[in-house]
Design a protein around this motif. Structure first.
Motif, PDB file in Angstrom:
ATOM      1  N   GLU A  26     -29.067  -5.082  -1.926  1.00  0.00           N
ATOM      2  CA  GLU A  26     -28.828  -5.508  -0.550  1.00  0.00           C
ATOM      3  C   GLU A  26     -29.947  -5.046   0.372  1.00  0.00           C
ATOM      4  OE1 GLU A  26     -24.996  -5.401   2.364  1.00  0.00           O
ATOM      5  OE2 GLU A  26     -25.771  -3.434   1.745  1.00  0.00           O
ATOM      6  N   LYS A  27     -30.343  -3.784   0.247  1.00  0.00           N
ATOM      7  CA  LYS A  27     -31.385  -3.226   1.108  1.00  0.00           C
ATOM      8  C   LYS A  27     -32.707  -3.969   0.924  1.00  0.00           C
ATOM      9  CE  LYS A  27     -33.983   1.057   1.858  1.00  0.00           C
ATOM     10  NZ  LYS A  27     -34.166   2.468   1.410  1.00  0.00           N
TER      11      LYS A  27
ATOM     12  N   LEU B  99     -25.013 -12.266  -3.539  1.00  0.00           N
ATOM     13  CA  LEU B  99     -24.364 -11.701  -4.711  1.00  0.00           C
ATOM     14  C   LEU B  99     -24.101 -10.206  -4.551  1.00  0.00           C
ATOM     15  CD1 LEU B  99     -26.275 -13.601  -7.527  1.00  0.00           C
ATOM     16  CD2 LEU B  99     -23.869 -13.854  -6.908  1.00  0.00           C
ATOM     17  N   ALA B 100     -25.036  -9.490  -3.896  1.00  0.00           N
ATOM     18  CA  ALA B 100     -24.813  -8.059  -3.654  1.00  0.00           C
ATOM     19  C   ALA B 100     -23.621  -7.861  -2.733  1.00  0.00           C
ATOM     20  CB  ALA B 100     -26.067  -7.435  -3.050  1.00  0.00           C
ATOM     21  N   ALA B 101     -23.529  -8.678  -1.678  1.00  0.00           N
ATOM     22  CA  ALA B 101     -22.402  -8.561  -0.750  1.00  0.00           C
ATOM     23  C   ALA B 101     -21.087  -8.915  -1.443  1.00  0.00           C
ATOM     24  CB  ALA B 101     -22.633  -9.476   0.456  1.00  0.00           C
ATOM     25  N   VAL B 102     -21.112  -9.942  -2.290  1.00  0.00           N
ATOM     26  CA  VAL B 102     -19.908 -10.319  -3.036  1.00  0.00           C
ATOM     27  C   VAL B 102     -19.459  -9.169  -3.920  1.00  0.00           C
ATOM     28  CG1 VAL B 102     -19.053 -11.789  -4.902  1.00  0.00           C
ATOM     29  CG2 VAL B 102     -20.284 -12.803  -2.982  1.00  0.00           C
ATOM     30  N   GLY B 103     -20.412  -8.539  -4.618  1.00  0.00           N
ATOM     31  CA  GLY B 103     -20.077  -7.436  -5.505  1.00  0.00           C
ATOM     32  C   GLY B 103     -19.462  -6.260  -4.766  1.00  0.00           C
TER      33      GLY B 103
ATOM     34  N   GLY C 143     -17.624  -6.610  -2.130  1.00  0.00           N
ATOM     35  CA  GLY C 143     -16.436  -7.047  -1.418  1.00  0.00           C
ATOM     36  C   GLY C 143     -16.682  -7.455   0.009  1.00  0.00           C
ATOM     37  N   LYS C 144     -17.927  -7.645   0.408  1.00  0.00           N
ATOM     38  CA  LYS C 144     -18.260  -8.049   1.783  1.00  0.00           C
ATOM     39  C   LYS C 144     -18.360  -9.573   1.835  1.00  0.00           C
ATOM     40  CE  LYS C 144     -21.131  -3.896   2.414  1.00  0.00           C
ATOM     41  NZ  LYS C 144     -22.516  -3.430   2.728  1.00  0.00           N
ATOM     42  N   PHE C 145     -17.233 -10.243   1.738  1.00  0.00           N
ATOM     43  CA  PHE C 145     -17.245 -11.692   1.575  1.00  0.00           C
ATOM     44  C   PHE C 145     -17.694 -12.426   2.835  1.00  0.00           C
ATOM     45  CE2 PHE C 145     -13.874 -10.298  -1.496  1.00  0.00           C
ATOM     46  CZ  PHE C 145     -14.657 -10.483  -2.629  1.00  0.00           C
ATOM     47  N   GLU C 146     -17.333 -11.914   4.001  1.00  0.00           N
ATOM     48  CA  GLU C 146     -17.767 -12.569   5.241  1.00  0.00           C
ATOM     49  C   GLU C 146     -19.282 -12.469   5.393  1.00  0.00           C
ATOM     50  OE1 GLU C 146     -15.677 -11.170   8.628  1.00  0.00           O
ATOM     51  OE2 GLU C 146     -13.718 -11.864   7.929  1.00  0.00           O
ATOM     52  N   GLU C 147     -19.831 -11.298   5.075  1.00  0.00           N
ATOM     53  CA  GLU C 147     -21.289 -11.142   5.136  1.00  0.00           C
ATOM     54  C   GLU C 147     -21.960 -12.066   4.136  1.00  0.00           C
ATOM     55  OE1 GLU C 147     -22.960  -7.256   4.937  1.00  0.00           O
ATOM     56  OE2 GLU C 147     -21.410  -6.376   6.221  1.00  0.00           O
ATOM     57  N   ALA C 148     -21.403 -12.146   2.938  1.00  0.00           N
ATOM     58  CA  ALA C 148     -21.976 -13.020   1.916  1.00  0.00           C
ATOM     59  C   ALA C 148     -22.000 -14.463   2.398  1.00  0.00           C
ATOM     60  CB  ALA C 148     -21.181 -12.902   0.622  1.00  0.00           C
ATOM     61  N   ALA C 149     -20.905 -14.903   3.028  1.00  0.00           N
ATOM     62  CA  ALA C 149     -20.848 -16.268   3.544  1.00  0.00           C
ATOM     63  C   ALA C 149     -21.890 -16.496   4.631  1.00  0.00           C
ATOM     64  CB  ALA C 149     -19.448 -16.557   4.079  1.00  0.00           C
ATOM     65  N   ALA C 150     -22.073 -15.489   5.497  1.00  0.00           N
ATOM     66  CA  ALA C 150     -23.070 -15.617   6.570  1.00  0.00           C
ATOM     67  C   ALA C 150     -24.473 -15.761   5.979  1.00  0.00           C
ATOM     68  CB  ALA C 150     -23.001 -14.402   7.484  1.00  0.00           C
ATOM     69  N   HIS C 151     -24.748 -15.025   4.918  1.00  0.00           N
ATOM     70  CA  HIS C 151     -26.072 -15.112   4.293  1.00  0.00           C
ATOM     71  C   HIS C 151     -26.294 -16.478   3.643  1.00  0.00           C
ATOM     72  CE1 HIS C 151     -26.529 -10.966   5.173  1.00  0.00           C
ATOM     73  NE2 HIS C 151     -25.784 -10.491   4.187  1.00  0.00           N
ATOM     74  N   ILE C 152     -25.326 -16.902   2.863  1.00  0.00           N
ATOM     75  CA  ILE C 152     -25.522 -18.126   2.073  1.00  0.00           C
ATOM     76  C   ILE C 152     -25.436 -19.383   2.917  1.00  0.00           C
ATOM     77  CG2 ILE C 152     -23.196 -18.772   1.358  1.00  0.00           C
ATOM     78  CD1 ILE C 152     -26.240 -18.240  -0.968  1.00  0.00           C
ATOM     79  N   ASN C 153     -24.832 -19.267   4.107  1.00  0.00           N
ATOM     80  CA  ASN C 153     -24.689 -20.447   4.977  1.00  0.00           C
ATOM     81  C   ASN C 153     -25.849 -20.614   5.945  1.00  0.00           C
ATOM     82  OD1 ASN C 153     -22.260 -21.275   3.841  1.00  0.00           O
ATOM     83  ND2 ASN C 153     -21.033 -19.998   5.212  1.00  0.00           N
ATOM     84  N   GLN C 154     -26.868 -19.787   5.825  1.00  0.00           N
ATOM     85  CA  GLN C 154     -28.053 -19.975   6.668  1.00  0.00           C
ATOM     86  C   GLN C 154     -28.717 -21.307   6.347  1.00  0.00           C
ATOM     87  OE1 GLN C 154     -30.901 -16.817   7.330  1.00  0.00           O
ATOM     88  NE2 GLN C 154     -29.475 -15.289   6.541  1.00  0.00           N
ATOM     89  N   PRO C 155     -29.338 -21.935   7.346  1.00  0.00           N
ATOM     90  CA  PRO C 155     -30.042 -23.201   7.073  1.00  0.00           C
ATOM     91  C   PRO C 155     -31.174 -22.984   6.070  1.00  0.00           C
ATOM     92  CG  PRO C 155     -29.785 -22.824   9.438  1.00  0.00           C
ATOM     93  CD  PRO C 155     -29.389 -21.556   8.766  1.00  0.00           C
ATOM     94  N   VAL C 156     -31.268 -23.896   5.118  1.00  0.00           N
ATOM     95  CA  VAL C 156     -32.326 -23.822   4.112  1.00  0.00           C
ATOM     96  C   VAL C 156     -32.984 -25.200   4.001  1.00  0.00           C
ATOM     97  CG1 VAL C 156     -31.250 -21.966   2.782  1.00  0.00           C
ATOM     98  CG2 VAL C 156     -30.672 -24.329   2.259  1.00  0.00           C
ATOM     99  N   PRO C 157     -34.242 -25.251   3.543  1.00  0.00           N
ATOM    100  CA  PRO C 157     -34.894 -26.556   3.375  1.00  0.00           C
ATOM    101  C   PRO C 157     -34.127 -27.433   2.385  1.00  0.00           C
ATOM    102  CG  PRO C 157     -36.481 -24.761   3.230  1.00  0.00           C
ATOM    103  CD  PRO C 157     -35.126 -24.134   3.205  1.00  0.00           C
TER     104      PRO C 157
ATOM    105  N   ARG D 226     -20.618 -18.162  -7.002  1.00  0.00           N
ATOM    106  CA  ARG D 226     -19.946 -16.875  -7.223  1.00  0.00           C
ATOM    107  C   ARG D 226     -19.133 -16.470  -5.986  1.00  0.00           C
ATOM    108  NH1 ARG D 226     -19.137 -15.585 -12.192  1.00  0.00           N
ATOM    109  NH2 ARG D 226     -18.295 -13.690 -11.239  1.00  0.00           N
ATOM    110  N   LEU D 227     -19.678 -16.744  -4.799  1.00  0.00           N
ATOM    111  CA  LEU D 227     -18.926 -16.447  -3.577  1.00  0.00           C
ATOM    112  C   LEU D 227     -17.647 -17.269  -3.535  1.00  0.00           C
ATOM    113  CD1 LEU D 227     -18.541 -15.290  -0.717  1.00  0.00           C
ATOM    114  CD2 LEU D 227     -20.005 -17.135   0.129  1.00  0.00           C
ATOM    115  N   TYR D 228     -17.763 -18.562  -3.832  1.00  0.00           N
ATOM    116  CA  TYR D 228     -16.575 -19.409  -3.850  1.00  0.00           C
ATOM    117  C   TYR D 228     -15.558 -18.894  -4.863  1.00  0.00           C
ATOM    118  CZ  TYR D 228     -19.129 -22.983  -1.163  1.00  0.00           C
ATOM    119  OH  TYR D 228     -19.802 -23.665  -0.198  1.00  0.00           O
ATOM    120  N   LEU D 229     -16.042 -18.491  -6.026  1.00  0.00           N
ATOM    121  CA  LEU D 229     -15.137 -18.045  -7.088  1.00  0.00           C
ATOM    122  C   LEU D 229     -14.368 -16.797  -6.668  1.00  0.00           C
ATOM    123  CD1 LEU D 229     -14.351 -18.791 -10.025  1.00  0.00           C
ATOM    124  CD2 LEU D 229     -16.072 -17.131 -10.785  1.00  0.00           C
ATOM    125  N   GLU D 230     -15.058 -15.842  -6.046  1.00  0.00           N
ATOM    126  CA  GLU D 230     -14.419 -14.578  -5.666  1.00  0.00           C
ATOM    127  C   GLU D 230     -13.521 -14.721  -4.448  1.00  0.00           C
ATOM    128  OE1 GLU D 230     -14.375 -11.922  -7.369  1.00  0.00           O
ATOM    129  OE2 GLU D 230     -15.823 -12.584  -8.887  1.00  0.00           O
TER     130      GLU D 230
END
Length: 936
Positions: A627-628, A655-659, A661-675, A693-697
């Motif tokens: 994460e760091k 994936l680090a946030a999911v592991g 248990g920081k699911f809201e943070e994980a969602a914020a990371h993965i939902n950032q705009p990407v090309p 993996r986020l969806y699964l957990e």
């Protein structure tokens, strides 16, 4: 008439009073005058040295002593106005009304005659008689400030008075600035022959005199700071105190002065009171900067040595310079404020010309060319290019960019301009890829015009792909396919790197790749580390790990020197080792490269290596480090600057946030705009898996299944279908298990295990752990123990915790409660060390720890008092060594991790074997592994 005298005690100086010892000297002159001995004194000093303040303080004391004070202030603007000083002297309040009228009448009639030179003898005698009449009653003190600006008629009369005042009770005090260029030879000649004339030289204030400005109760820090920054100049010292008051910083011990606006104004005042030569030289020094010599400044200013020497001396005396340079950066700021921007450019250009003619180094000359923003001379562009190369070696990236930008604007050679723009794009990429995109646009425009050489076009493709501009990259590739093959090894190497770059990261463009060179050309390129790194990654991604590819990646890391053209190659080598599951080799290299990138102050490099280190930590189960490092990767450069490669750090962070248990943070990371084009790249596979993996957990199993299936389809269509890259089959199987479809899960796991036949990859361990979920209860422990061995050998702690948790459940299913509790405790400790809160929560929910809470010490893991005694018998060092040994690390690896010798490791293990009564490391109890986790 008796005149009130002023004793020295009356002049004792306290905080806020005038702090000049010279005031006592002038009072002594007044006493001489009271005794009938006339004195004429000239007080000299630099600009703002306190002459006016001294004269004002003395005038007040003379008035208090009931002397008649006649005063005048001369200014440069009134120097050509005749009789200006005399009008001031004889219109003062010290004269009676009748004397003022008489003097005014005399001066007015003289003014009406158009007087410009020496006054008439009648006028001078009449004015002298007025002074004599005044001196007969009480001492007369004549004070003329800034005498060097006195008008000519007034000068002649004052000289006339000095020659005839010997028997009169008259004291004349004149102030003259050493900063004034012109001198008064007439006054100098008079002083040489008149015995009653004295000279007082005002020197800079001493430390004790400066201390009198400071309120009582302050320690030496403030006084010392004031003295150092002011150079003893009272105007500067007072300005520094004003800045300190304005700053709002309370006076306290160790308070230091803070130069600000008042100080800058005082510096400007000091320069304005001096002559033009002094101002000019100060400006040139400030413009050229501290690195240049005074000698060069003098040449740039166009001064002769005598004039320059005098100006330098005055700048030191006035307190602006110390040892040839300004006392504080704010002094430079204040001086530069009076130098117009066009003049600064002219001075820098002149300095560059002089330095070039003197044979100075390219960096020194280029610094002035860049500051001047001019490179019009024929030698300027080659100098700038050389300076850019030297600056790049010294990690002065910003300056190298400035040199190349100026060179590009001034270059008339199109081919040379293309080469420099390509270099610029690489240099700007080092700091910020988003800024480098501007030069990518420039190169693309040149390409569209049909003027881009093959080598530059190959590099352009990689720049375009980084920014997700797949369509434009395809256009360039189409054109490259029609170009004549190059006979240049360097060009062919760039083409080959681009081919490999596309093969392992941008597979959608494979059909557009230009044909490779003839086979007899390949050996010449095989020594190029860029080619080696790209080949190693391509082979592992498309064919799986092999010893030759791993060796090539290691050779690149051992031999390469970090640079703009090498970063992508180093990254390729690191990911080749990551995908080959050789984290033991990848981690030390990555940490070394991170330090080197930090030393080079290259944000993009730091971001690239932080992302790689994050991926390594994730695969090792070190979620905190993952994460760091992933956050650092997205901080060194923005997600937008990452282009399509942003998929890797975002996936790792998710994936680090999911592991944890920081699911809201994980969602914020993965939902950032990407090309949008990211999903057409290898980086998109990482992203899809992380989102799945986020969806699964978070129990969105169907959404997770969709991402995993898409990941698999892309992997197969691109020939990237390797579990070491993205284990999509295992993820899909896990989703099917959640949906109650074990047969589909088993089929996928069998496929994945078949692809990993003979491998000790951690992915094989994951596959075995998942397969155990659908195996017969009696077969589960065997599958899980095999998985545990794989994770122990690779140091994959997160997966080890998962496998041990499953093994605990398997033991419970078989009614082996004692084993289940011991393994559960071990799993909890390892998971806790990884900050894997999800695993810890599941273990607690299963009730596998006493009273629903896991124990937290190594001793509690031992089931008996005998085991506790064994634990306590081991020293801390022995427990660390034994714990690593029980995880499967070799003696050499243990020595490296603990920074001890192999011999020390062997000695510790010998003692451990004896104390625990075992013969080999495979017999070491598993509870020793907790020692490693707790000390990590």
């Amino acid at each position: 008439m008796h005149v009130k005298s002023v004793s020295r005690a009356d002049g004792d100086v306290r905080a806020g009073a005038y702090p000049r010892a010279e005031l006592l000297v002038l009072r002594d002159f007044l006493k001489e005058t009271e005794q009938g001995n006339a004195v004429a004194a000239v007080v000299t000093g630099t600009a703002a040295s306190g002459k006016s303040e001294l004269l004002h303080a003395f005038g007040q004391q003379c008035a208090e002593a009931e002397a008649t004070v006649l005063s005048a202030l001369c200014v440069e603007a009134e120097k050509d106005l005749p009789l200006t000083a005399l009008f001031q002297l004889f219109r003062g309040p010290a004269l009676s009304e009748d004397l003022r009228v008489k003097a005014a009448d005399l001066l007015t009639r003289a003014e009406e005659t158009g007087l410009t030179g020496r006054p008439s003898t009648h006028l001078m005698l009449d004015l002298l008689e007025l002074v004599r009449e005044l001196a007969a009653r009480r001492p007369v003190v004549v004070l003329v400030d800034d005498f060097h600006h006195v008008d000519t008629p007034s000068l002649h009369w004052l000289m006339f008075l000095m020659r005839r005042m010997r028997t009169m009770n008259v004291l004349i005090v004149l102030t003259e600035s050493l900063s004034a260029k012109q001198t008064l030879p007439l006054l100098g000649a008079e002083y040489l022959r008149l015995p009653h004339c004295r000279r007082i030289r005002l020197k800079p204030l001493g430390r004790d005199e400066v201390a009198r400005f400071v309120p009582p109760g302050q320690d030496d820090t403030l006084v010392q700071g004031l003295h150092e920054l002011s150079g003893g100049n009272p105007l500067l010292a007072q300005a520094l105190l004003e800045d300190l008051r304005a700053s709002g910083v309370p006076l306290a011990p160790e308070t230091r002065p803070i130069p600000g606006d008042h100080y800058c104004q005082a510096v400007a005042a000091c320069l304005q009171r001096g002559d033009q030569d002094t101002r000019t030289l100060a400006g040139v020094l400030a413009v050229l900067g501290k690195g240049e010599t005074v000698c060069l400044a003098v040449r740039v200013a166009g001064m002769d040595q005598r004039t320059a020497g005098r100006a330098i001396t005055l700048l030191h005396q006035v307190g602006l310079l110390d040892a040839g340079w300004f006392r504080h950066p704010m002094t430079v700021t204040a001086v530069l404020a009076d130098v117009p921007v066009p003049e600064r450019a002219r001075l820098h250009e002149r300095a560059a010309v002089l330095l070039h003619h003197d044979g100075a180094g390219a960096l020194e000359v280029a610094r002035h060319l860049v500051a001047a923003d001019r490179a019009e001379r024929p030698w300027a562009v080659p100098v700038l290019r050389t300076a850019a190369e030297l600056a790049k070696v010294d990690n002065q990236t910003s300056f190298a960019v400035q040199c190349l930008k100026l060179a590009c604007r001034s270059c008339g050679d199109e081919a040379l301009e293309v080469e420099m723009v390509t270099q610029l794009a690489g240099l700007e990429w080092r700091n910020n890829p988003a800024v480098g995109a501007v030069h990518t646009d420039h190169l693309y425009e040149i390409f569209l015009a049909g003027n881009l050489p093959v080598r530059a076009a190959a590099i352009l493709v990689r720049f375009l792909l980084w920014h997700g501009r797949t369509g434009e990259a395809g256009e360039v590739l189409d054109r490259l396919a029609t170009m004549e093959p190059s006979a240049d090894d360097r060009t062919e190497a760039e083409l080959r790197i681009t081919r490999l770059f596309i093969l392992c990261s941008y597979p959608v463009l494979r059909d557009k790749l230009p044909a490779p060179a003839a086979k007899d050309r390949v050996p010449a390129q095989s020594f190029d580390p860029n080619v080696q790194a790209a080949m190693a990654l391509s082979r592992i991604v498309t064919n799986g790990p092999d010893d030759d590819a791993i060796a090539s990646a290691e050779n690149v890391l051992k031999s390469i020197q970090l640079g703009d053209t090498m970063v992508e190659s180093v990254r390729s080598a690191l990911f080749a080792l990551i995908y080959a599951d050789r984290l033991d080799k990848a981690v030390p290299w990555c940490e070394l490269l991170q330090q080197e990138a930090a030393d080079c102050d290259a944000p993009s490099w730091q971001a690239v290596f932080a992302a790689a280190r994050a991926e390594m930590a994730l695969r090792q189960g070190d979620l905190v480090t993952a994460e760091k490092q992933a956050k650092a990767a997205l901080t060194f450069i923005t997600p937008q600057s990452w282009g399509v490669a942003v998929g890797v750090p975002l996936a790792t962070l998710c994936l680090a946030a999911v592991g944890m248990g920081k699911f809201e943070e994980a969602a914020a990371h993965i939902n950032q705009p990407v090309p949008a084009s990211m999903l057409q790249t290898r980086f998109g596979l990482h992203y899809l898996r992380a989102r799945g993996r986020l969806y699964l957990e978070t129990d969105r199993v169907h959404a997770a299944l969709g991402d995993f299936v898409l990941c698999g389809e892309l992997s197969k269509s691109w020939d990237f279908d390797l579990p070491v890259l993205v284990p999509w089959r295992g993820d899909t199987a896990e989703a099917y298990l959640r949906l109650g479809m074990p047969e589909k899960a088993k089929s996928l796991l069998d496929e994945q295990l078949a692809k990993l036949a003979g491998s000790t990859s951690h992915v094989r361990g994951i596959s075995l752990r998942l397969k155990a979920k659908i195996a017969e209860p009696q077969k589960r422990p065997e599958l899980l123990r095999e998985a545990v061995k794989i994770f122990q050998a690779g140091g994959i702690r997160l997966e080890l915790a998962r496998a041990l948790g499953d093994l605990s459940r398997a033991h419970y299913t078989l009614a082996e409660s004692g084993r289940a509790r011991t393994v559960a405790r071990q799993a909890w400790h390892i998971a806790k060390g990884c900050h894997a809160e999800v695993i810890c929560r599941d273990l607690r929910l299963d009730g596998t720890a006493d009273e629903g809470k896991p124990v937290s010490t190594t001793a509690d893991i031992a089931a008996s008092s005998v085991e506790r005694e064994l634990i306590e018998s081991l020293s801390e060092a022995e427990r660390r060594v034994a714990g690593l040994a029980s995880l499967g690390h070799t003696n050499r690896a243990i020595a490296s991790k603990l920074y001890i010798t192999v011999s020390t490791v062997e000695q510790h293990l010998t003692r451990v074997y004896r104390k625990l009564d075992v013969n080999r490391r495979r017999d070491l109890p598993s509870w020793l592994q907790v020692s490693v986790v707790n000390s990590a």
